[in-house]
Design a protein around this motif. Structure first.
Motif, mmCIF file in Angstrom:
data_model
loop_
_atom_site.group_PDB
_atom_site.id
_atom_site.type_symbol
_atom_site.label_atom_id
_atom_site.label_comp_id
_atom_site.label_asym_id
_atom_site.label_seq_id
_atom_site.Cartn_x
_atom_site.Cartn_y
_atom_site.Cartn_z
ATOM 1 N N HIS A 103 -3.228 12.441 0.789
ATOM 2 C CA HIS A 103 -4.151 11.385 0.369
ATOM 3 C C HIS A 103 -3.372 10.120 -0.020
ATOM 4 C CE1 HIS A 103 -8.159 10.557 -1.964
ATOM 5 N NE2 HIS A 103 -7.861 9.603 -1.120
ATOM 6 N N ARG A 104 -2.282 10.300 -0.782
ATOM 7 C CA ARG A 104 -1.432 9.158 -1.178
ATOM 8 C C ARG A 104 -0.869 8.463 0.055
ATOM 9 N NH1 ARG A 104 3.344 9.520 -3.890
ATOM 10 N NH2 ARG A 104 3.137 7.695 -5.207
ATOM 11 N N MET A 105 -0.416 9.275 1.023
ATOM 12 C CA MET A 105 0.168 8.730 2.241
ATOM 13 C C MET A 105 -0.889 7.942 3.023
ATOM 14 S SD MET A 105 2.292 10.897 5.088
ATOM 15 C CE MET A 105 0.871 11.643 5.847
ATOM 16 N N ALA A 106 -2.105 8.522 3.100
ATOM 17 C CA ALA A 106 -3.203 7.865 3.810
ATOM 18 C C ALA A 106 -3.556 6.532 3.150
ATOM 19 C CB ALA A 106 -4.432 8.770 3.854
ATOM 20 N N ASP A 107 -3.505 6.498 1.811
ATOM 21 C CA ASP A 107 -3.747 5.249 1.072
ATOM 22 C C ASP A 107 -2.751 4.183 1.508
ATOM 23 O OD1 ASP A 107 -5.691 6.476 -0.342
ATOM 24 O OD2 ASP A 107 -4.567 6.637 -2.221
ATOM 25 N N LEU A 108 -1.485 4.580 1.495
ATOM 26 C CA LEU A 108 -0.390 3.648 1.755
ATOM 27 C C LEU A 108 -0.446 3.126 3.182
ATOM 28 C CD1 LEU A 108 1.827 2.857 -0.255
ATOM 29 C CD2 LEU A 108 3.392 4.286 1.047
ATOM 30 N N HIS A 109 -0.959 3.934 4.099
ATOM 31 C CA HIS A 109 -1.043 3.519 5.491
ATOM 32 C C HIS A 109 -2.383 2.881 5.832
ATOM 33 C CE1 HIS A 109 2.529 6.012 5.749
ATOM 34 N NE2 HIS A 109 2.773 5.476 6.913
ATOM 35 N N GLY A 110 -3.209 2.645 4.809
ATOM 36 C CA GLY A 110 -4.459 1.913 5.029
ATOM 37 C C GLY A 110 -5.572 2.753 5.625
ATOM 38 N N LEU A 111 -5.360 4.083 5.756
ATOM 39 C CA LEU A 111 -6.365 4.950 6.365
ATOM 40 C C LEU A 111 -7.593 5.074 5.463
ATOM 41 C CD1 LEU A 111 -6.540 6.615 8.970
ATOM 42 C CD2 LEU A 111 -5.881 8.617 7.640
ATOM 43 N N THR A 112 -7.338 5.224 4.166
ATOM 44 C CA THR A 112 -8.438 5.373 3.218
ATOM 45 C C THR A 112 -9.322 4.125 3.223
ATOM 46 O OG1 THR A 112 -6.625 6.234 1.888
ATOM 47 C CG2 THR A 112 -8.826 6.494 1.012
ATOM 48 N N THR A 113 -8.667 2.944 3.234
ATOM 49 C CA THR A 113 -9.427 1.695 3.256
ATOM 50 C C THR A 113 -10.224 1.601 4.554
ATOM 51 O OG1 THR A 113 -7.542 0.767 2.099
ATOM 52 C CG2 THR A 113 -9.206 -0.787 2.879
ATOM 53 N N PHE A 114 -9.595 1.983 5.673
ATOM 54 C CA PHE A 114 -10.265 1.920 6.970
ATOM 55 C C PHE A 114 -11.532 2.774 6.956
ATOM 56 C CE2 PHE A 114 -10.940 3.881 11.168
ATOM 57 C CZ PHE A 114 -11.269 2.746 11.883
ATOM 58 N N LEU A 115 -11.446 3.961 6.337
ATOM 59 C CA LEU A 115 -12.602 4.861 6.305
ATOM 60 C C LEU A 115 -13.537 4.570 5.131
ATOM 61 C CD1 LEU A 115 -10.762 8.168 7.221
ATOM 62 C CD2 LEU A 115 -12.362 6.927 8.659
ATOM 63 N N GLN A 116 -13.195 3.500 4.372
ATOM 64 C CA GLN A 116 -14.003 3.078 3.215
ATOM 65 C C GLN A 116 -14.191 4.225 2.223
ATOM 66 O OE1 GLN A 116 -17.608 1.483 4.902
ATOM 67 N NE2 GLN A 116 -16.524 -0.009 6.150
ATOM 68 N N LEU A 117 -13.109 4.945 1.961
ATOM 69 C CA LEU A 117 -13.166 6.057 1.013
ATOM 70 C C LEU A 117 -12.394 5.706 -0.252
ATOM 71 C CD1 LEU A 117 -12.654 9.124 3.370
ATOM 72 C CD2 LEU A 117 -14.727 8.462 2.169
ATOM 73 N N PRO A 118 -12.670 6.402 -1.360
ATOM 74 C CA PRO A 118 -11.928 6.113 -2.584
ATOM 75 C C PRO A 118 -10.444 6.465 -2.435
ATOM 76 C CG PRO A 118 -13.461 7.936 -2.920
ATOM 77 C CD PRO A 118 -13.713 7.400 -1.557
ATOM 78 N N HIS A 119 -9.602 5.695 -3.133
ATOM 79 C CA HIS A 119 -8.157 5.943 -3.064
ATOM 80 C C HIS A 119 -7.756 7.062 -4.010
ATOM 81 C CE1 HIS A 119 -6.885 1.907 -1.156
ATOM 82 N NE2 HIS A 119 -8.088 2.259 -0.754
ATOM 83 N N SER A 120 -6.603 7.648 -3.699
ATOM 84 C CA SER A 120 -5.997 8.625 -4.602
ATOM 85 C C SER A 120 -5.417 7.845 -5.773
ATOM 86 C CB SER A 120 -4.908 9.375 -3.852
ATOM 87 O OG SER A 120 -3.895 9.793 -4.708
ATOM 88 N N GLU A 121 -5.177 8.506 -6.876
ATOM 89 C CA GLU A 121 -4.610 7.802 -8.029
ATOM 90 C C GLU A 121 -3.322 8.470 -8.464
ATOM 91 O OE1 GLU A 121 -6.001 7.473 -12.117
ATOM 92 O OE2 GLU A 121 -7.235 5.818 -11.417
ATOM 93 N N GLY A 122 -2.300 7.696 -8.665
ATOM 94 C CA GLY A 122 -1.051 8.187 -9.257
ATOM 95 C C GLY A 122 -0.197 8.941 -8.275
#
Ligand SMILES: [K+]
Ligand SMILES: [K+]
Lengths: 273, 273
Positions: free
Chosen positions: A254-273
């Motif tokens: 999840h952290r990796m997906a955040d950093l690579h913009g995947l989470t934003t692309f899928l409009q999903l909440p980001h991981s924290e910490g």
């Protein structure tokens, strides 16, 4: 320093309480289900004797007999005489059942027979499933520094950019997880379980740690195994640590997906910490 | 407006692709497992005939027979002649199996017999379980505005403070979920399934929507049910929407715990959005 102490105290407290909760579940299931199982076992023995004493076996009487046998079998009561009648609802086995409930693996190799057992299963899982999720989350949280944040920053200091650093770290973690929670346990299980191939071992590890728990292969479920209680407790510990590793991998992914913009692309909440 | 369109497109695309993935899984499982099951069914018929033709049945021959019968039964192949031989690996049933894999419910009422089936199960779940989690997360994300953010802000505008507003909203959602995903379905299932009590219905709904899936009660698994395929597909839809509701409840609970300082107290990551 006081923060570390509090964190350590919380972890220890939660894990100890989790063990007590499993013990409590095991005790209650054992008390509720054992008499019902004993009764079913006696009924089955009588059924077998009646069947053997019949002068002639025809299609109808055989089917009648098999319906009852299969129903008992579904509850984990075997009618085979050569297997020693080890109860499915002894303390260790009941704790194992309680553990498969709260981890949502739910093999279903033995299931509650009585309405009381069913109602208690609902109540027990209602508290136990969120509690297990909490215990796993707390354990994973404690592992984030030593297993994720420190190695990633080490990789970065050795010259990698943040994005590739997380990818390399994730792959490294994945390889270690596959080795220590799939390959090696599968090799051990296929040695300990008479009829299992290595593929059966991998299949058991995978189906268990994904919490699918089909229940066609369960380590420690053969009645004639040596040190069965110890074996079942070891399997429970393996499952717990394995599930923790799965949660950690998911969190790192999840952290990796955040950093690579995947989470934003899928409009999903980001991981924290 | 283009943002709404993109969001809608993403949701539709993901759901359609999810259905195709289930269909693909169903097809492959059906192709791999159906011949193996047919063979086992023929073997069992021969076994029954041999057993009935025996002049005398003794303890040993009976046990020998029962071991084989129970092994076949564990794979979902019943030896009873009066049940019409509906395959466990027809398309609808195979899709149902694929669905229980990817949702991690894993009833285990029918399990792959062949090594090919086991290997494909691993591969299929490896992609399917994260995919299902993604589909559920995307659906829940779309439901956050209409079912969480809007009602909570309405409650706040009606004079409640933010903290009590989230509690009232959570309890309201919980009552609705219990009613529409436990009570009403349990009533329906206990009507449709011959031998189920209302408690059995509740037990099935609860054990399924927690993804425990013990497999002792499965709606739509009786061979002689009318419109069985349609029934199985309805159960699949019920399970999917029910799991979505569980995820939503968990998310809302996480938000509430954040607001009440519980997450900070337990030193866990906060929910987002
Ligand atoms: K299961
Ligand atoms: K499960």
């Amino acid at each position: 320093m006081p923060c570390v102490d509090k964190s350590f105290l919380l972890l220890t407290g939660v894990v100890v309480f989790y063990f007590i909760y499993l013990l409590f579940g095991g005790l209650v299931f054992s008390i509720i289900e054992r008499p019902v199982e004993d009764q079913l076992r006696r009924d089955m023995e009588a059924l077998i004797q009646d069947f053997l004493n019949q002068s002639c076996v025809n299609q109808t009487s055989l089917e009648h007999f098999l319906v009852k046998v299969m129903k008992a079998n579904a509850y984990g009561v075997s009618v085979l005489g050569n297997s020693s009648p080890t109860s499915n609802w002894g303390l260790a086995s009941s704790m194992f059942f309680a553990n498969t409930l709260v981890t949502t693996i739910g093999y279903g190799h033995s299931t509650p027979l009585s309405d009381g057992g069913k109602a208690f299963s609902i109540f027990y899982a209602l508290l136990g499933v969120p509690f297990t999720m909490l215990v796993l989350a707390i354990c994973v949280q404690r592992l984030m520094y030593p297993l994720v944040l420190t190695p990633v920053s080490l990789l970065q200091r050795s010259g990698l950019d943040p994005r590739p650093a997380t990818v390399v770290h994730f792959l490294l973690l994945l390889v270690l997880a596959v080795l220590f929670f799939f390959m090696i346990p599968a090799a051990i299980f296929s040695t300990l379980e008479e009829s299992w191939s290595f593929l059966d071992g991998i299949y058991f590890c995978f189906i268990s740690l994904c919490t699918i728990g089909l229940g066609d292969f369960i380590a420690g479920s053969q009645e004639n195994q040596k040190e069965r209680n110890l074996y079942q407790i070891s399997v429970m510990i393996y499952l717990f640590v394995g599930l923790m590793t799965m949660c950690l991998l998911l969190r790192v992914f999840h952290r990796m997906a955040d950093l690579h913009g995947l989470t934003t692309f899928l409009q999903l909440p980001h991981s924290e910490g």
